[in-house]
Design an enzyme around this catalytic site. Structure first.
Site, PDB file in Angstrom:
ATOM      1  CG  HIS A  16      -1.828   1.184   1.297  1.00 37.85           C
ATOM      2  ND1 HIS A  16      -3.161   1.063   1.581  1.00 37.85           N
ATOM      3  CD2 HIS A  16      -1.629   2.512   1.097  1.00 37.85           C
ATOM      4  CE1 HIS A  16      -3.733   2.253   1.569  1.00 37.85           C
ATOM      5  NE2 HIS A  16      -2.808   3.152   1.284  1.00 37.85           N
ATOM      6  CG  HIS A  73      -0.783   7.148  -1.007  1.00 44.96           C
ATOM      7  ND1 HIS A  73      -2.015   7.326  -1.592  1.00 44.96           N
ATOM      8  CD2 HIS A  73      -1.005   6.463   0.137  1.00 44.96           C
ATOM      9  CE1 HIS A  73      -2.953   6.785  -0.825  1.00 44.96           C
ATOM     10  NE2 HIS A  73      -2.362   6.255   0.230  1.00 44.96           N
ATOM     11  CE  LYS A 125      -7.921   2.289  -0.719  1.00 44.63           C
ATOM     12  NZ  LYS A 125      -6.676   2.548  -0.037  1.00 44.63           N
ATOM     13  CG  HIS A 143      -9.800   4.354   3.540  1.00 46.12           C
ATOM     14  ND1 HIS A 143      -8.626   5.058   3.632  1.00 46.12           N
ATOM     15  CD2 HIS A 143     -10.561   4.761   4.575  1.00 46.12           C
ATOM     16  CE1 HIS A 143      -8.681   5.870   4.676  1.00 46.12           C
ATOM     17  NE2 HIS A 143      -9.854   5.717   5.258  1.00 46.12           N
ATOM     18  CG  HIS A 174      -4.915   2.141   5.914  1.00 39.33           C
ATOM     19  ND1 HIS A 174      -6.252   2.040   6.168  1.00 39.33           N
ATOM     20  CD2 HIS A 174      -4.809   2.838   4.766  1.00 39.33           C
ATOM     21  CE1 HIS A 174      -6.915   2.645   5.210  1.00 39.33           C
ATOM     22  NE2 HIS A 174      -6.064   3.128   4.346  1.00 39.33           N
ATOM     23  CG  ASP A 189      -1.581   4.785   3.959  1.00 39.68           C
ATOM     24  OD1 ASP A 189      -1.588   5.224   2.794  1.00 39.68           O
ATOM     25  OD2 ASP A 189      -2.446   5.085   4.806  1.00 39.68           O
TER      26      ASP A 189
HETATM   27  O1  DOR Z   1      -3.361   9.357   5.715  1.00 37.59           O
HETATM   28  C1  DOR Z   1      -3.740   9.066   4.591  1.00 37.59           C
HETATM   29  N1  DOR Z   1      -3.207   9.645   3.495  1.00 37.59           N
HETATM   30  N2  DOR Z   1      -4.703   8.163   4.456  1.00 37.59           N
HETATM   31  C2  DOR Z   1      -5.242   7.888   3.272  1.00 37.59           C
HETATM   32  O2  DOR Z   1      -6.122   7.071   3.218  1.00 37.59           O
HETATM   33  C3  DOR Z   1      -4.839   8.621   2.062  1.00 37.59           C
HETATM   34  C4  DOR Z   1      -3.496   9.147   2.195  1.00 37.59           C
HETATM   35  C5  DOR Z   1      -3.143  10.170   1.137  1.00 37.59           C
HETATM   36  O3  DOR Z   1      -3.423   9.942  -0.026  1.00 37.59           O
HETATM   37  O4  DOR Z   1      -2.539  11.192   1.496  1.00 37.59           O
HETATM   38 ZN    ZN Z   2      -3.288   5.117   1.658  1.00 41.07          ZN
END
Ligand code: DOR
Ligand code: ZN
Length: 347
Positions: A14, A16, A100, A137, A175, A248
């Site tokens: 997971h 970003h 997702k 999520h 998460h 995450d």
């Molecule tokens: O803390 C987070 N940041 N939780 C999420 O689900 C998305 C993520 C983000 O994209 O910044």
């Molecule tokens: Zn995330």
């Protein structure tokens, strides 16, 4: 005696990576240590179709510095207008590893998420049929529900009914932040797994709120009380293959975090492995780190574990973690667990 730990190269289930200058800045931080990662689709606009995923994958590969070896595992962002045929084709092409589900409004860039699960039933049926996992999520967004209860309420009112309705759907609860989520994933029948982040193993809500508000610890789902943190640590170090790493790691520039209404997200790609070795050593479970970071995830997604390895060494001198990384989009603060780390990645 020098303590060394050699693991199969880990994967991040997971992550970003964003796009553009931010992507260029953060990608090497992950690719340095991780062979593969499930890449979240919550761009603006989101990665909804197979074509979107192909184009995003190509941008990620173009941003990868020469000499680095990294495979992005793509996801599609489920919307109420997602076409089951497009999902089926993207899966058949080997283009996507998961879909997702963001409940609309749950977190960063989730406005196009799902309001009514009934409207995506056709897509979910197709996914159950072809064996494509749904990454979730797991938080309700109803305003009456307290933010610290949103995961627990989601399990009872959304996840469990959904899984009873579609028992063949493969689900990854992402998460996990509560003992309720841990218990659900550990005990539920059928094909379910859960990811746990690095930061939720190391902080609870006191770290975020006592003695001043620490915006770089704010993320969603928000960190809960310490009893939940301890349940996460027990699960991660238990050896149960249903639990594995999804960092995450979610970069935001400092200006977007250190403000009156700061964004949710903890950026931990840079020092995640040192953090995990620290936690697993504290739990007397260093021998289980490889399962959590390198073996359970591939097994769950039907992939072979990596053959390359990574070695960590415990040294008296702390790991020199930068406070921030500089990206073309601006500075991004690196997760600071609040104490030195001594497990260095050496090879
Ligand atoms: O803390 C987070 N940041 N939780 C999420 O689900 C998305 C993520 C983000 O994209 O910044
Ligand atoms: Zn995330």
């Amino acid at each position: 005696m020098t303590q060394r730990l050699t693991l199969r190269r880990p994967d991040d289930w997971h992550l970003h990576l964003r796009d553009g200058a931010m992507l260029e800045g953060v990608l090497p931080e992950t690719a340095r240590h991780f062979a593969r990662a499930i890449v979240m689709p919550n761009l603006v606009p989101p990665v909804v179709t197979g074509d979107d995923a192909r184009a995003y994958r190509d941008r990620i590969l173009a941003a990868l510095p020469d000499g680095m070896d990294f495979t992005p595992l793509m996801t599609l962002y489920l919307t109420e207008t997602t076409d089951p045929a497009d999902v089926r084709a993207a899966h058949a092409d080997g283009l996507v590893t998961a879909v997702k589900l963001y409940p609309a409004g749950a977190t960063t860039n989730s406005a196009s998420g799902v309001r009514d699960l009934g409207r995506v039933r056709g897509v979910l049926e197709t996914m159950a049929e072809i064996g494509l996992p749904l990454c979730i999520h797991g938080e309700v967004t109803t305003p009456e529900v307290d933010i610290f209860d949103r995961e627990q309420v989601f399990l009872e009112t959304v996840l469990d009914p959904l899984r009873r309705d579609l028992p063949d759907l493969k689900v990854t609860l992402e998460h996990i932040t509560t003992s309720h989520g841990i218990d659900y994933v550990a005990d539920a029948p059928g094909d379910i797994a859960g990811t746990i982040t690095t930061h939720h193993l190391m902080i609870n809500r006191n770290h975020m709120l006592v003695g001043g508000i620490r915006p770089h610890y704010y993320c969603l789902p928000v960190a809960k009380r310490s009893t939940h943190q301890l349940a996460l640590r027990r699960a991660a170090t238990s050896g149960n293959p249903r639990f594995f790493l999804g960092t995450d790691s979610a970069p935001h520039v400092d200006a977007a975090k250190e403000t009156a209404c700061g964004c949710a997200g903890v950026f931990s790609a840079t020092n995640t492995l040192s953090c995990l070795a620290h936690v697993f050593e504290e739990e007397d479970a260093l021998d289980r780190l490889e399962g959590f970071a390198s073996l359970h995830g591939p097994a769950r997604y039907g992939l072979a574990p990596n053959t390359a390895t990574i070695t960590l060494e415990k040294r008296g001198t702390p790991v020199p973690v930068p406070a921030k990384i500089e990206t073309g989009a601006g500075p991004v603060t690196v997760f600071d667990p609040g104490h030195p780390l001594h497990w260095h990645v050496i090879a």
